[in-house]
Scaffold this active site. Sequence first.
Site: not given
Length: 328
Positions: A129, A185, A216
């Site tokens: 770009h 898991c 998490c």
Amino acid sequence: ECPLCLLPQPPEAFPTLASCAHRSCRACLEQYLRLAVTESRVQVSCPHCPAALQPTDIHRLLPEPALRDKYEEFLLRRLLVADPGTRWCPAPDCSYAVLAHGCAECPRLTCGREGCGTEFCYHCRQPWHPDGPCVTVPAAPGPAAQPAQSEDSAHGESLAQVEAEDIKVCPRCSAFIMKINDGSCNRMNCTVCGCLFCWLCLQEISDVHFLSPSGCTFWGKRPWSRTRRILWQLGMVLGAPMVISLLAGVAVPVITIGIPIYMGRKVLAGGLGSRRSSLSGCQQCLSVSSSVLLSVFVSPLITAIIVGVGVPLMLTYVYGTVVLSLCR
């Protein structure tokens, strides 16, 4: 007899392996390696132990040339992915890698594969770009941007979205990885590049990733919400002194008293269970008593070390990592 197929085989049907001394017949090893390479596994272990098979043995035992080429390609990709200067051509159906060391100031790269020649950016790894800055790839439009549809088509799209959640991309090599979304898991291991990453946040992880206040969890289908995470962090900050004091108060008598009792029972069981022991009753009693007395003097030292190291570590984690996470 082959330990895998349980069929009697001649001695020459059991090839030797450089990684370990286990033996299996050639037919079983070929089938085992065929499945492993088909599943894109590069680190293949022995079928009887965790020892990793050597690439020379895998190349020698793979029956089809196409599988050998595929395995060599996976090995090369694993090596290139570990190199931070490697960039992959973004053109469709092109897996050519460009080794672009020191190209940050001149980010225009060209794919060297014959017939491709795609130009792309070193920084964002998208087509070149020249007239604008690097931009991220726009995400697919969500359900709110879609026009009204029938109930059947909406139900089909919801099923497709649920299935899409089970397939994600490795954060290092962009290989597609599928996982059963059953809350199992979340510590994933990419079989192509060996990257360890979290299934929930798709970030490369360390051993303490699931202990950090990031939301998490080791098990679960999705990260905690921001409200739940903040409430849990506030609870840890406010309740840490009481919980740590309780743990230390329980650990001190348990360790101090438990070690002498354990050592006495261990020495007593060893003296009584030994068939060749020629110790008399007095000698066994003296041995048990001496071990208990020694443990009585050593257990306070062990308790002081465990409590003296464990308590500061827990306080540092709670009032360091957790508090910083709350301030962000």
